[in-house]
Scaffold this active site. Structure first.
Site, PDB file in Angstrom:
ATOM      1  N   ARG A  47       0.852  -1.207   0.000  1.00  0.00           N
ATOM      2  CA  ARG A  47       0.000   0.000   0.000  1.00  0.00           C
ATOM      3  C   ARG A  47       0.874   1.238   0.000  1.00  0.00           C
ATOM      4  NH1 ARG A  47      -2.846  -2.697   4.024  1.00  0.00           N
ATOM      5  NH2 ARG A  47      -4.786  -3.579   3.237  1.00  0.00           N
ATOM      6  N   HIS A 177      12.343 -20.730   8.577  1.00  0.00           N
ATOM      7  CA  HIS A 177      13.744 -20.507   8.181  1.00  0.00           C
ATOM      8  C   HIS A 177      14.712 -21.412   8.955  1.00  0.00           C
ATOM      9  CE1 HIS A 177      14.043 -17.752  11.658  1.00  0.00           C
ATOM     10  NE2 HIS A 177      15.348 -17.830  11.534  1.00  0.00           N
ATOM     11  N   HIS A 239       9.867 -23.538  14.679  1.00  0.00           N
ATOM     12  CA  HIS A 239      11.307 -23.846  14.663  1.00  0.00           C
ATOM     13  C   HIS A 239      11.651 -25.050  15.555  1.00  0.00           C
ATOM     14  CE1 HIS A 239      11.335 -20.051  12.754  1.00  0.00           C
ATOM     15  NE2 HIS A 239      11.582 -19.288  13.784  1.00  0.00           N
TER      16      HIS A 239
HETATM   17  C1  BG6 Z   1      11.729 -15.760  14.316  1.00  0.00           C
HETATM   18  C2  BG6 Z   1      11.007 -15.351  15.569  1.00  0.00           C
HETATM   19  O1  BG6 Z   1      10.966 -16.694  13.592  1.00  0.00           O
HETATM   20  O2  BG6 Z   1      12.971 -16.349  14.652  1.00  0.00           O
HETATM   21  C3  BG6 Z   1      11.853 -14.398  16.390  1.00  0.00           C
HETATM   22  O3  BG6 Z   1       9.778 -14.698  15.213  1.00  0.00           O
HETATM   23  C4  BG6 Z   1      13.215 -14.987  16.627  1.00  0.00           C
HETATM   24  O4  BG6 Z   1      11.215 -14.082  17.629  1.00  0.00           O
HETATM   25  C5  BG6 Z   1      13.844 -15.461  15.314  1.00  0.00           C
HETATM   26  O5  BG6 Z   1      14.032 -13.992  17.233  1.00  0.00           O
HETATM   27  C6  BG6 Z   1      15.154 -16.163  15.582  1.00  0.00           C
HETATM   28  O6  BG6 Z   1      15.813 -16.472  14.389  1.00  0.00           O
HETATM   29  P1  BG6 Z   1      17.389 -16.744  14.402  1.00  0.00           P
HETATM   30  O7  BG6 Z   1      17.667 -17.177  13.004  1.00  0.00           O
HETATM   31  O8  BG6 Z   1      18.047 -15.438  14.802  1.00  0.00           O
HETATM   32  O9  BG6 Z   1      17.631 -17.812  15.423  1.00  0.00           O
END
Ligand code: BG6
Length: 479
Positions: A47, A177, A239
């Site tokens: 937007r 991720h 995760h």
């Molecule tokens: C994210 C969460 O998915 O992963 C965050 O929303 C978290 O709260 C982050 O800090 C951590 O990712 P990484 O790769 O830094 O361990």
């Protein structure tokens, strides 16, 4: 890395934080590595996107320089000339405008990335379908759905259904991720490409498993998001359960998207944490000049949202009977570490009768953060006469073991979407299985979570959770 096809890579929410911090840097890194087709177009939609392509290019260039240490101006300018800005809302007019720009670019293949608040996911799916952008005779149409994928079991089922109305499952890429972190990917290699580890990977030799995600940060502007999420939705449902699944799954017949995900789903369906006594929820309070959670922007003064959780999960399979999986995560903790620890059992017979205390049990540490790598800690004889034992380490880090840069998880994931490899993405049944596992941890709390001082190792009851079983948490970051 494969060079994917020439495609239009559409980012919904191009003006947001994720696009600036992760997506544009990842596309830039792929471009530098020659892993993006040289005619790939990046279409930024929002937007608040500027009307003019040039303005978006400048904005993204500034953001890139903020997040990436050394930017090669020529390489960036080359990619930037292929950035297109589409200003629009998630309504018919907005999607019409998007379609016109995509038609003008003329690429057969499209990727759509939902880097938006979750409320926009379903309107994006419908909007794309409404203007005929979800199917093509000539090329692929893939959608990447960011986390959070739903708010609970029911909403995840609904979101799956909304996606399935429009896309086939093989067009849908649900992101986590953590799956693309090298150590997470390496779990399958460690287990299934070596003769050494898999034979001990069961209740015969493993006493218990620990999975920890220790973060020093507080809310950093995400208070109102976190009020809705809390630690269980933010990192447990995705995760941490993914790591658990990778540790606990059976060997897949092949390392491909369906075979791997079949095994993960099976083990997630066998996992639960039904006893409320197996869960500890905590919330950080002010300490050492750091604000408490309730003082953070966007957080209610009487919030009961947990910023820490520890739980003992049971994996009800032949392989893991009697082996607890202790999982913990929290914000404003001491240090930063994400790791998996397998604590082995004692050998069945102890011949070193003259030792004052029995030898300590061996420990395999798989580190995702910091400094990705693996360490095995075991007993060795101290040189000299008589038998005395000490602890020693065998280890490897990616930094020392391999030359070159370890790619950021998002680079791997974006490249996989473009080349059509869904192994590191979650399937519909997998996210549903994950929500089912955490459902008992999501019940609205009747009491406040246990307070812990910011910068500490979390609430004391998290220690009790293991101590009651005669165990203790591994000190994160150590071996
Ligand atoms: C994210 C969460 O998915 O992963 C965050 O929303 C978290 O709260 C982050 O800090 C951590 O990712 P990484 O790769 O830094 O361990």
């Amino acid at each position: 890395m494969d060079v994917g096809p020439r495609c239009s890579f559409v980012i919904f929410g191009i003006t947001g934080d994720l696009a600036a911090r992760k997506l544009v840097p990842a596309l830039y890194a792929l471009h530098i590595d020659g892993a993006l087709h040289p005619q790939t177009a990046v279409v930024g939609f929002a937007r608040s996107a500027p009307d003019d392509d040039e303005q978006l290019r400048e904005r993204l260039g500034e953001a890139l320089r903020e997040h990436v240490d050394e930017v090669d101006d020529d390489a960036w300018n080359d990619l930037a000339t292929r950035i297109v800005s589409v200003r629009g809302g998630y309504d018919e007019a907005g999607f019409e405008r998007l379609r016109e720009r995509l038609d003008a670019l003329g690429h057969d293949d499209h990727v759509y990335y939902t880097s938006t608040p979750p409320e926009a996911y379903t309107p994006i799916v419908h909007g794309l379908a409404g203007v005929g952008l979800t199917r093509s005779e000539r090329g692929f149409r893939r959608i990447v759905v960011e986390k959070p994928f739903g708010h609970d079991l029911d909403s995840a089922v609904e979101l799956n259904a909304a996606l399935a109305e429009v896309f086939d499952e093989d067009q849908i890429y649900r992101i986590d991720h953590y799956l693309a972190k090298e150590t997470a990917q390496n779990l399958a290699v460690l287990r299934f490409a070596n003769a050494l580890f898999e034979p001990i990977w069961s209740n015969r030799y493993v006493d218990h498993v620990q999975i920890s995600m220790i973060e020093p940060m507080g809310m950093e502007g995400r208070g109102s998001f976190y009020e809705e999420a809390g630690v269980v939705r933010d990192v447990f449902q995705n995760h941490l359960l993914q790591l658990l699944a990778l540790v606990a799954m059976e060997p897949p017949a092949r390392y491909d998207a369906d075979a791997v995900r079949d095994e993960k789903v099976k083990v997630l369906r066998a996992t639960d944490c039904l006893d409320p006594g197996d869960v500890v929820l905590g919330q950080y309070t002010a300490a050492d000049g750091m604000a408490g959670y309730r003082e953070e922007d966007g957080v209610a003064a009487d919030s009961r949202v947990p910023t820490f959780a520890a739980a003992a999960f049971t994996v009800r399979t032949w392989r893991w009977a009697g082996v607890p999986f202790y999982v913990r995560a929290g914000k404003r903790l001491e240090g930063k570490a994400s790791e998996i620890v397998l604590r082995l059992k004692q050998p069945p017979h102890q011949p070193f009768t003259e030792l004052a205390a029995p030898p300590k049990a061996d420990r395999l540490v798989l580190r995702l953060l910091p400094d990705e790598g693996i360490a095995l800690r075991f007993n060795a004889k101290v040189p000299g006469q008589g038998i005395a034992l000490d602890r020693v380490n065998l280890g490897f880090t990616y930094r020392e073991g391999f030359e070159g840069r370890v790619p950021d998880a998002y680079e791997t994931l974006l490249s996989d979407v473009i080349t059509g490899d869904a192994t590191l993405f979650m399937r519909a049944d997998e996210v549903v299985a994950q929500w089912r596992v955490v459902a008992p941890l999501l019940a609205p709390p009747e009491v406040d979570p246990e307070p812990y001082p910011a910068g500490s190792m979390g609430p004391l009851s998290a220690n009790t959770l293991l101590e009651r079983d005669g165990r203790n948490w591994h000190k994160p970051g150590g071996v």
